[in-house]
Design an enzyme around this catalytic site. Sequence first.
Site, mmCIF file in Angstrom:
data_model
loop_
_atom_site.group_PDB
_atom_site.id
_atom_site.type_symbol
_atom_site.label_atom_id
_atom_site.label_comp_id
_atom_site.label_asym_id
_atom_site.label_seq_id
_atom_site.Cartn_x
_atom_site.Cartn_y
_atom_site.Cartn_z
ATOM 1 N N ARG A 138 40.832 30.977 38.087
ATOM 2 C CA ARG A 138 39.865 30.611 37.053
ATOM 3 C C ARG A 138 40.823 29.463 36.276
ATOM 4 O O ARG A 138 41.957 29.436 36.204
ATOM 5 C CB ARG A 138 39.378 31.521 36.185
ATOM 6 N N GLY B 40 40.933 34.571 48.529
ATOM 7 C CA GLY B 40 41.596 35.161 47.344
ATOM 8 C C GLY B 40 41.808 36.431 47.130
ATOM 9 O O GLY B 40 40.980 37.064 47.013
ATOM 10 N N ALA B 41 43.130 36.878 47.159
ATOM 11 C CA ALA B 41 43.490 38.595 47.097
ATOM 12 C C ALA B 41 43.832 38.744 45.688
ATOM 13 O O ALA B 41 44.719 39.503 45.653
ATOM 14 C CB ALA B 41 44.133 38.949 48.042
ATOM 15 N N ALA C 117 37.428 33.385 45.304
ATOM 16 C CA ALA C 117 37.907 33.688 44.144
ATOM 17 C C ALA C 117 39.485 33.377 44.082
ATOM 18 O O ALA C 117 40.379 34.264 44.083
ATOM 19 C CB ALA C 117 37.865 35.324 44.269
ATOM 20 N N VAL C 118 39.779 32.042 43.814
ATOM 21 C CA VAL C 118 41.167 31.508 44.007
ATOM 22 C C VAL C 118 41.732 31.410 42.549
ATOM 23 O O VAL C 118 42.708 31.011 42.165
ATOM 24 C CB VAL C 118 41.427 30.258 44.826
ATOM 25 N N HIS D 113 49.059 70.564 32.361
ATOM 26 C CA HIS D 113 48.976 70.720 33.867
ATOM 27 C C HIS D 113 47.660 71.582 34.029
ATOM 28 O O HIS D 113 47.256 72.252 33.246
ATOM 29 C CB HIS D 113 50.052 71.659 34.078
ATOM 30 N N GLU E 177 44.278 35.044 52.111
ATOM 31 C CA GLU E 177 45.121 34.788 50.842
ATOM 32 C C GLU E 177 46.186 33.960 51.394
ATOM 33 O O GLU E 177 46.979 34.301 52.446
ATOM 34 C CB GLU E 177 45.586 36.295 50.443
HETATM 35 C C1 LIG Z 1 34.049 38.822 38.218
HETATM 36 C C2 LIG Z 1 35.214 39.036 36.914
HETATM 37 C C3 LIG Z 1 35.621 40.263 36.493
HETATM 38 C C4 LIG Z 1 36.450 40.333 35.618
HETATM 39 N N1 LIG Z 1 37.003 41.640 35.114
HETATM 40 C C5 LIG Z 1 37.894 41.770 34.257
HETATM 41 C C6 LIG Z 1 38.328 43.165 34.130
HETATM 42 O O1 LIG Z 1 37.957 44.086 34.643
HETATM 43 N N2 LIG Z 1 39.244 43.097 32.815
HETATM 44 C C7 LIG Z 1 39.732 42.252 32.094
HETATM 45 O O2 LIG Z 1 40.357 42.343 31.251
HETATM 46 N N3 LIG Z 1 39.067 40.746 32.584
HETATM 47 C C8 LIG Z 1 38.259 40.673 33.518
HETATM 48 N N4 LIG Z 1 37.812 39.373 33.789
HETATM 49 C C9 LIG Z 1 38.433 38.382 32.952
HETATM 50 C C10 LIG Z 1 37.584 38.341 31.754
HETATM 51 O O3 LIG Z 1 36.186 38.194 31.824
HETATM 52 C C11 LIG Z 1 38.234 36.989 30.862
HETATM 53 O O4 LIG Z 1 39.377 37.141 30.926
HETATM 54 C C12 LIG Z 1 37.646 37.064 29.379
HETATM 55 O O5 LIG Z 1 36.057 37.253 29.265
HETATM 56 C C13 LIG Z 1 38.061 35.925 28.532
HETATM 57 O O6 LIG Z 1 37.508 36.035 27.117
HETATM 58 P P1 LIG Z 1 37.320 34.560 26.275
HETATM 59 O O7 LIG Z 1 36.728 35.145 25.189
HETATM 60 O O8 LIG Z 1 38.353 33.796 26.375
HETATM 61 O O9 LIG Z 1 36.184 33.458 27.273
HETATM 62 P P2 LIG Z 1 34.934 34.111 27.945
HETATM 63 O O10 LIG Z 1 34.471 35.379 27.959
HETATM 64 O O11 LIG Z 1 34.696 33.089 29.021
HETATM 65 O O12 LIG Z 1 33.657 33.457 26.969
HETATM 66 C C14 LIG Z 1 33.817 32.078 26.385
HETATM 67 C C15 LIG Z 1 32.270 32.023 26.091
HETATM 68 O O13 LIG Z 1 32.258 30.526 25.510
HETATM 69 C C16 LIG Z 1 31.122 29.988 25.745
HETATM 70 N N5 LIG Z 1 31.285 28.445 25.859
HETATM 71 C C17 LIG Z 1 32.034 27.681 26.418
HETATM 72 N N6 LIG Z 1 31.911 26.389 25.963
HETATM 73 C C18 LIG Z 1 30.968 26.520 24.958
HETATM 74 C C19 LIG Z 1 30.437 25.325 24.335
HETATM 75 N N7 LIG Z 1 31.176 23.976 24.327
HETATM 76 N N8 LIG Z 1 29.895 25.574 23.224
HETATM 77 C C20 LIG Z 1 29.201 26.997 23.069
HETATM 78 N N9 LIG Z 1 29.671 27.905 24.078
HETATM 79 C C21 LIG Z 1 30.653 27.437 24.757
HETATM 80 C C22 LIG Z 1 31.108 30.275 27.184
HETATM 81 O O14 LIG Z 1 29.364 30.486 27.437
HETATM 82 C C23 LIG Z 1 31.330 31.941 26.865
HETATM 83 O O15 LIG Z 1 30.123 32.693 26.485
HETATM 84 C C24 LIG Z 1 37.046 39.196 34.782
HETATM 85 C C25 LIG Z 1 36.536 37.935 35.172
HETATM 86 C C26 LIG Z 1 35.675 37.817 36.078
HETATM 87 C C27 LIG Z 1 34.951 36.581 36.305
#
Ligand SMILES: Cc1cc2nc3c(=O)[nH]c(=O)nc-3n(C[C@H](O)[C@H](O)[C@H](O)COP(=O)(O)OP(=O)(O)OC[C@H]3O[C@@H](n4cnc5c(N)ncnc54)[C@H](O)[C@@H]3O)c2cc1C
Length: 466
Positions: free
Chosen positions: A273, A181-182, A270-271, A445, A204
């Site tokens: 989420r 996954g790229a 990493a394909v 600049h 990819e």
């Molecule tokens: C390796 C990686 C790198 C990333 N880098 C970036 C980046 O540089 N910039 C960027 O903008 N985005 C990045 N992302 C994406 C970003 O992390 C997500 O888009 C963001 O966290 C989404 O926010 P959210 O609040 O929707 O959900 P999440 O951050 O996923 O939070 C959801 C929370 O709900 C909790 N939860 C789930 N179900 C339940 C339940 N039933 N009861 C209680 N708690 C629950 C989970 O434990 C979690 O803490 C990255 C993701 C990864 C995996």
Amino acid sequence: MNAKFDLVVIGAGPGGYVAAIRAAQLGQRVALVEREEKLGGTCLRVGCIPSKALIESSRIFEMISSGLADHGLSVAGAGLDMRALMQRKERVVEQLTSGVAKLISKNGVTVFNGQGRLKDPKTVLVAGEDGESELVAENILLATGSATVELNQLPFDGERIVTSTEALAFEEVPKRLLVVGAGAIGLELAQVWQRLGARVTVVEMLPQIAPFADKLMARLLLRILKDKGIEFHLGARVEAAMIEGGSVRVSLADDGGKTSEIDCDRVLVAVGRRAYTEDLGLSKVGVALDERGRVIIDDEFKTSLGSLRAIGDLVAGPMLAHRAMEEGLAVAESLAGLTVKREIDIVPAVVYTHPELAMVGKTEEHCKSEGLDYTSGRFYFKANGRALTTGDAEGAVKLLAEKNGGKILGVHILGPSASELIAEATLAMKLGATADDLARTVHAHPTLSEAIKEAAQAACGRAIHA
Ligand SMILES: Cc1cc2nc3c(=O)[nH]c(=O)nc-3n(C[C@H](O)[C@H](O)[C@H](O)COP(=O)(O)OP(=O)(O)OC[C@H]3O[C@@H](n4cnc5c(N)ncnc54)[C@H](O)[C@@H]3O)c2cc1C
């Protein structure tokens, strides 16, 4: 325990915790339900923040190992202490997650630690360590985020075939790492481990890396990453994987049906989420999902049940932390009756490779497919004075705009500090600025931001330094 609130938020990621804080600031009684001990969600615990900590450490390692000769500098005996490097990452995560906990407490939000589940459209059950709590609220916000997509042919074992979470915490540098996954996560972690010494191959399925990016910029980035030593197989599919002793043999097939095999020590899948809805009780209460399992919402973030709203990775749209936060603010403010108009359609996105790739608005491919009468201006960092002084002059800015210096349609930056520079383009687009406005804005600049002005000048047909 039974308790009543105005708003119960399930999930303390960037979407959920921001919504909870803002709603509390606006006078609502708010409960925040989170199953993990640390607040902050995927982003703070196992996403944006730990990945950027490793990106910085590995970049410094690369620079002191081999990147300073051009400046006439040398550092004797650059060493790598993996334990210390990972501990630093953990400290950064700890500082931010505990900071969120302090903010939550300061704003009077009540946290329930445990798995949240809907009992009915106005009740959330929380299964915590101390038993079950029943929280009743006028409004409930679902912000449970996303989980890694698994491939049938590459089932995760947490050791050899892993998600980004494990790849952010390898105790040793793998000798041979295969990244499947790229997209942003795959490319960022590929570069982290390649800088630290792994031989990295990226596979990819599509013909382009960063498939969401403007084609030209993705092509430029591909060339740079290849020059740095990362190997790519594009248009290739993983057919099967076999774990033999300490290594994994992965079979690939390309679009033409040609097959090949790659041996590696670890595979990072990493394909993509997917929306995380497990054990949330959505079907029981009747919340409608789309064909990809995401919660369907209207333009006020309302699900098919009006008292329930959903935001962030759980719903359709770019899976990005800043989008989730903005949606959290929008929900909190609309619940408090504020009629702030929030446009969340101009959302920048960044791939934190080096050079960084940042983008906002339409790609050239979008402009073409929508039949727009557009023009494109380009400026390469090798002609930017500041980039040359820092010795970091790879990449370019590409600006797409309506013809004759008209409205900006999209800005794509591959280069140093692109993640910061994109904010200027995002603001310009948000304010409906034209290419002519940007071209006539005085930029200090020598700065990297002059490259944006120059791209705008080029789009207006009056390039100076190109
Ligand atoms: C390796 C990686 C790198 C990333 N880098 C970036 C980046 O540089 N910039 C960027 O903008 N985005 C990045 N992302 C994406 C970003 O992390 C997500 O888009 C963001 O966290 C989404 O926010 P959210 O609040 O929707 O959900 P999440 O951050 O996923 O939070 C959801 C929370 O709900 C909790 N939860 C789930 N179900 C339940 C339940 N039933 N009861 C209680 N708690 C629950 C989970 O434990 C979690 O803490 C990255 C993701 C990864 C995996």
